[in-house]
Design a protein around this motif. Sequence first.
Motif, PDB file in Angstrom:
ATOM      1  N   VAL A   1       0.832  -1.204   0.000  1.00 20.96           N
ATOM      2  CA  VAL A   1       0.000   0.000   0.000  1.00 20.96           C
ATOM      3  C   VAL A   1       0.871   1.260   0.000  1.00 20.96           C
ATOM      4  N   GLY A   2       2.186   1.085  -0.213  1.00 20.18           N
ATOM      5  CA  GLY A   2       3.071   2.243  -0.311  1.00 20.18           C
ATOM      6  C   GLY A   2       3.356   2.912   1.004  1.00 20.18           C
ATOM      7  N   ALA A   3       3.362   2.150   2.121  1.00 21.70           N
ATOM      8  CA  ALA A   3       3.536   2.761   3.438  1.00 21.70           C
ATOM      9  C   ALA A   3       4.881   3.464   3.567  1.00 21.70           C
ATOM     10  N   HIS A   4       5.930   2.896   2.991  1.00 21.88           N
ATOM     11  CA  HIS A   4       7.261   3.515   3.073  1.00 21.88           C
ATOM     12  C   HIS A   4       7.228   4.903   2.433  1.00 21.88           C
ATOM     13  N   ALA A   5       6.670   4.999   1.211  1.00 24.57           N
ATOM     14  CA  ALA A   5       6.613   6.280   0.509  1.00 24.57           C
ATOM     15  C   ALA A   5       5.713   7.274   1.225  1.00 24.57           C
ATOM     16  N   LEU A   6       4.608   6.803   1.807  1.00 24.95           N
ATOM     17  CA  LEU A   6       3.708   7.698   2.529  1.00 24.95           C
ATOM     18  C   LEU A   6       4.376   8.259   3.786  1.00 24.95           C
ATOM     19  N   ALA A   7       5.084   7.382   4.514  1.00 18.11           N
ATOM     20  CA  ALA A   7       5.779   7.835   5.720  1.00 18.11           C
ATOM     21  C   ALA A   7       6.870   8.837   5.370  1.00 18.11           C
ATOM     22  N   ARG A   8       7.551   8.593   4.284  1.00 17.19           N
ATOM     23  CA  ARG A   8       8.597   9.534   3.854  1.00 17.19           C
ATOM     24  C   ARG A   8       7.985  10.883   3.485  1.00 17.19           C
ATOM     25  N   ALA A   9       6.832  10.858   2.779  1.00 18.14           N
ATOM     26  CA  ALA A   9       6.170  12.106   2.399  1.00 18.14           C
ATOM     27  C   ALA A   9       5.720  12.889   3.625  1.00 18.14           C
TER      28      ALA A   9
ATOM     29  N   PHE B   1      -1.491   9.369   9.929  1.00 15.72           N
ATOM     30  CA  PHE B   1      -1.320   8.385   8.852  1.00 15.72           C
ATOM     31  C   PHE B   1      -2.585   7.549   8.765  1.00 15.72           C
ATOM     32  N   ASP B   2      -3.154   7.435   7.600  1.00 11.03           N
ATOM     33  CA  ASP B   2      -4.317   6.612   7.219  1.00 11.03           C
ATOM     34  C   ASP B   2      -5.253   7.395   6.321  1.00 11.03           C
ATOM     35  N   GLY B   3      -5.586   8.645   6.727  1.00 11.45           N
ATOM     36  CA  GLY B   3      -6.539   9.409   5.937  1.00 11.45           C
ATOM     37  C   GLY B   3      -7.971   9.198   6.374  1.00 11.45           C
ATOM     38  N   ASN B   4      -8.180   8.904   7.644  1.00 16.07           N
ATOM     39  CA  ASN B   4      -9.545   8.757   8.151  1.00 16.07           C
ATOM     40  C   ASN B   4     -10.283  10.090   7.993  1.00 16.07           C
ATOM     41  N   PRO B   5     -11.370  10.126   7.196  1.00 14.92           N
ATOM     42  CA  PRO B   5     -12.047  11.403   6.919  1.00 14.92           C
ATOM     43  C   PRO B   5     -12.647  12.060   8.155  1.00 14.92           C
ATOM     44  N   VAL B   6     -12.883  11.307   9.219  1.00 16.06           N
ATOM     45  CA  VAL B   6     -13.450  11.872  10.438  1.00 16.06           C
ATOM     46  C   VAL B   6     -12.561  12.973  10.998  1.00 16.06           C
TER      47      VAL B   6
END
Length: 347
Positions: A170-178, A281-286
Amino acid sequence: MPPTLGENETSSPPRSADVARLAGVSRKTVSRVLNNEPYVSEAARRKVLAASEELGYRLNQAARTLVSGRTGSIGVVALGTVGYGTASLLMHIERAVRDAGYALRVVNTPDGDPVGIAGAVEALLEQGVDGVVISEPVVEGQVGVRVDVPVLFLGAPPAFSAARTVTVGVGAHALARAATEHLLDLGHTTVHHLAGPRRWYATKDRIEGWRAALAARSAHEPPLLNGDWSPASGYAAGHALASDTSVTAIFVAGDEMAIGLIHALREAGRRVPEDVSVVGFDGNPVFAYVSPPLTTVRQPFDAAAREGIRLLVHAIEEPDTELPPASEPPVELVVRGSTAPPPARTS
């Protein structure tokens, strides 16, 4: 005009012969269309599908299995939790499986125990599934099972032997880096990290992305903290960090932990984002509606599930052909009100 059924025929369930008669084609053509086989004209295909819909005919599943050797079902081994991330991924897997024309079978596991995962896989194989999806974020050790159908590992490395394996992240490495780079770009000299439970693959990927971003900027790597994905663990970490006034930026491995952490910081008199910036991290819309709205990176659950199921179906239906290349999941940073430049320093 195609013939219609007589009154004496309507009391029993429709058969393939009924579809053939209504469509004006042979029974073999009906079989080819409903089994999605080639060498059928588009006009004939439309007639068969229209007749099938009109009569309410469905190809007998047992007959389909005998002809194709497949049951038209995919099994999923998933962690039994209601957490936003795991629940969202499972929802998108279900949608992708059904869109691909397969039925779904789900077996939940308690906590990633290899024996439990092996039992879940065996239960699915006993149901005759054509492929298996492992959406299990915790696997400690090799799983003692041999699987003779293709297996998709989502977000985790293969943990057992299979006829064919597909791995999609799910691209967690790239998301964490961003997430970390966003804070460094704002001018913070370093970024602290509240990670998830040590046993999770997702925790390891996010730590690696955080470390890579710091190393690329020659930034100091602060000591690591671990939580358990809950707001309570974020709250405890927030109190631990609040007393250190050198902390100005924190990347948190989960949105719920981030909310608990922010609450603790504010209780201790540390303003967010004026004193400390926080990225989740996740993007929970709440968490777009809390105060301050949480900056986060959105996990591409939909894209990862669709890509994984696409490759798994290819492995099931075309076992002798090479798998197509997997596309990279998108990286989406959602900037809201919990991040800002660091406070000005005075001598």
